[in-house]
Design a protein around this motif. Structure first.
Motif, PDB file in Angstrom:
ATOM      1  N   THR A   2      60.507  60.836 -30.208  1.00  0.00           N
ATOM      2  CA  THR A   2      60.035  59.590 -30.800  1.00  0.00           C
ATOM      3  C   THR A   2      60.833  59.286 -32.048  1.00  0.00           C
ATOM      4  O   THR A   2      60.904  60.105 -32.971  1.00  0.00           O
ATOM      5  CB  THR A   2      58.539  59.691 -31.161  1.00  0.00           C
ATOM      6  OG1 THR A   2      57.808  59.979 -29.972  1.00  0.00           O
ATOM      7  CG2 THR A   2      58.031  58.390 -31.760  1.00  0.00           C
ATOM      8  N   ALA A   3      61.438  58.112 -32.061  1.00  0.00           N
ATOM      9  CA  ALA A   3      62.162  57.644 -33.247  1.00  0.00           C
ATOM     10  C   ALA A   3      61.189  56.803 -34.063  1.00  0.00           C
ATOM     11  O   ALA A   3      60.450  55.984 -33.523  1.00  0.00           O
ATOM     12  CB  ALA A   3      63.361  56.807 -32.837  1.00  0.00           C
ATOM     13  N   SER A   4      61.171  56.999 -35.369  1.00  0.00           N
ATOM     14  CA  SER A   4      60.254  56.257 -36.226  1.00  0.00           C
ATOM     15  C   SER A   4      60.882  54.983 -36.768  1.00  0.00           C
ATOM     16  O   SER A   4      60.174  54.062 -37.167  1.00  0.00           O
ATOM     17  CB  SER A   4      59.812  57.125 -37.405  1.00  0.00           C
ATOM     18  OG  SER A   4      60.938  57.443 -38.210  1.00  0.00           O
ATOM     19  N   THR A   5      62.216  54.932 -36.777  1.00  0.00           N
ATOM     20  CA  THR A   5      62.915  53.817 -37.406  1.00  0.00           C
ATOM     21  C   THR A   5      64.201  53.505 -36.648  1.00  0.00           C
ATOM     22  O   THR A   5      64.882  54.417 -36.175  1.00  0.00           O
ATOM     23  CB  THR A   5      63.275  54.168 -38.871  1.00  0.00           C
ATOM     24  OG1 THR A   5      62.082  54.549 -39.560  1.00  0.00           O
ATOM     25  CG2 THR A   5      63.911  53.005 -39.595  1.00  0.00           C
ATOM     26  N   THR A   6      64.547  52.220 -36.558  1.00  0.00           N
ATOM     27  CA  THR A   6      65.829  51.786 -36.014  1.00  0.00           C
ATOM     28  C   THR A   6      66.569  51.045 -37.106  1.00  0.00           C
ATOM     29  O   THR A   6      65.990  50.219 -37.816  1.00  0.00           O
ATOM     30  CB  THR A   6      65.634  50.863 -34.795  1.00  0.00           C
ATOM     31  OG1 THR A   6      64.871  51.562 -33.811  1.00  0.00           O
ATOM     32  CG2 THR A   6      66.970  50.459 -34.189  1.00  0.00           C
ATOM     33  N   VAL A   7      67.849  51.368 -37.261  1.00  0.00           N
ATOM     34  CA  VAL A   7      68.684  50.752 -38.295  1.00  0.00           C
ATOM     35  C   VAL A   7      69.889  50.114 -37.616  1.00  0.00           C
ATOM     36  O   VAL A   7      70.535  50.741 -36.777  1.00  0.00           O
ATOM     37  CB  VAL A   7      69.163  51.816 -39.316  1.00  0.00           C
ATOM     38  CG1 VAL A   7      70.077  51.199 -40.359  1.00  0.00           C
ATOM     39  CG2 VAL A   7      67.975  52.496 -39.979  1.00  0.00           C
ATOM     40  N   TRP A   8      70.179  48.867 -37.958  1.00  0.00           N
ATOM     41  CA  TRP A   8      71.365  48.179 -37.463  1.00  0.00           C
ATOM     42  C   TRP A   8      72.372  48.105 -38.594  1.00  0.00           C
ATOM     43  O   TRP A   8      72.035  47.699 -39.714  1.00  0.00           O
ATOM     44  CB  TRP A   8      71.024  46.776 -36.968  1.00  0.00           C
ATOM     45  CG  TRP A   8      70.257  46.790 -35.696  1.00  0.00           C
ATOM     46  CD1 TRP A   8      70.773  46.787 -34.433  1.00  0.00           C
ATOM     47  CD2 TRP A   8      68.849  46.831 -35.536  1.00  0.00           C
ATOM     48  NE1 TRP A   8      69.767  46.814 -33.501  1.00  0.00           N
ATOM     49  CE2 TRP A   8      68.562  46.838 -34.153  1.00  0.00           C
ATOM     50  CE3 TRP A   8      67.770  46.861 -36.430  1.00  0.00           C
ATOM     51  CZ2 TRP A   8      67.279  46.879 -33.647  1.00  0.00           C
ATOM     52  CZ3 TRP A   8      66.483  46.902 -35.917  1.00  0.00           C
ATOM     53  CH2 TRP A   8      66.248  46.911 -34.552  1.00  0.00           C
ATOM     54  N   LEU A   9      73.609  48.497 -38.307  1.00  0.00           N
ATOM     55  CA  LEU A   9      74.690  48.544 -39.300  1.00  0.00           C
ATOM     56  C   LEU A   9      75.878  47.735 -38.809  1.00  0.00           C
ATOM     57  O   LEU A   9      75.951  47.377 -37.636  1.00  0.00           O
ATOM     58  CB  LEU A   9      75.140  49.996 -39.507  1.00  0.00           C
ATOM     59  CG  LEU A   9      74.081  50.999 -39.950  1.00  0.00           C
ATOM     60  CD1 LEU A   9      74.564  52.418 -39.701  1.00  0.00           C
ATOM     61  CD2 LEU A   9      73.744  50.790 -41.405  1.00  0.00           C
ATOM     62  N   LEU A  10      76.836  47.523 -39.705  1.00  0.00           N
ATOM     63  CA  LEU A  10      78.100  46.915 -39.283  1.00  0.00           C
ATOM     64  C   LEU A  10      78.788  47.862 -38.300  1.00  0.00           C
ATOM     65  O   LEU A  10      78.632  49.088 -38.401  1.00  0.00           O
ATOM     66  CB  LEU A  10      78.997  46.670 -40.490  1.00  0.00           C
ATOM     67  CG  LEU A  10      78.526  45.567 -41.433  1.00  0.00           C
ATOM     68  CD1 LEU A  10      79.379  45.559 -42.701  1.00  0.00           C
ATOM     69  CD2 LEU A  10      78.577  44.216 -40.749  1.00  0.00           C
ATOM     70  N   PRO A  11      79.559  47.346 -37.352  1.00  0.00           N
ATOM     71  CA  PRO A  11      80.186  48.218 -36.356  1.00  0.00           C
ATOM     72  C   PRO A  11      81.181  49.209 -36.952  1.00  0.00           C
ATOM     73  O   PRO A  11      81.418  50.267 -36.387  1.00  0.00           O
ATOM     74  CB  PRO A  11      80.880  47.244 -35.401  1.00  0.00           C
ATOM     75  CG  PRO A  11      80.988  45.969 -36.138  1.00  0.00           C
ATOM     76  CD  PRO A  11      79.871  45.940 -37.125  1.00  0.00           C
ATOM     77  N   SER A  12      81.718  48.905 -38.108  1.00  0.00           N
ATOM     78  CA  SER A  12      82.696  49.792 -38.741  1.00  0.00           C
ATOM     79  C   SER A  12      82.048  50.976 -39.469  1.00  0.00           C
ATOM     80  O   SER A  12      82.736  51.916 -39.863  1.00  0.00           O
ATOM     81  CB  SER A  12      83.552  49.010 -39.735  1.00  0.00           C
ATOM     82  OG  SER A  12      82.713  48.402 -40.707  1.00  0.00           O
TER      83      SER A  12
END
Length: 105
Positions: free
Chosen positions: A54-64
């Protein structure tokens, strides 16, 4: 399409990239600040070893932005979590922004 517009990356996280294990434990790179979009919502993900967790958090970042599994990410709340999965999404010219999606413990 290009990377996620910086306007949408409203949060800041600190990333310590996992560099491997040493005789005294895990080794991490110096902390680096990164722009991100953070969603603290539990969901089931599969690790690279095939285990369901189970993941508690999802983070979206720049592709680089590099952020391999086992790296440490400190959220704005001060909570530090380990990276479970890290995937690069390339829109391939479609109207989907390129980004890196990271799930945390």
């Amino acid at each position: 399409m290009s990377a996620v517009p910086a306007l949408l990356l409203r949060h800041r996280v600190t990333i310590e990239i996992y560099e491997g294990d040493t005789s005294t434990g895990p080794r991490y790179a110096a902390p680096a600040l990164a722009r991100a979009y953070v969603e603290e919502k539990a969901r089931t993900v599969r690790t690279s070893a095939g285990e369901e967790v189970t993941a508690s958090t999802t983070v979206w970042l720049l592709p680089s932005q590099d952020c391999p599994p086992e790296s440490r990410v400190t959220l704005r709340s001060g909570r530090t979590a380990s990276v479970i999965t890290s995937a690069l999404y390339d829109g391939g010219g479609l109207p989907t922004p390129d980004h890196r999606e990271v799930t945390l413990t």
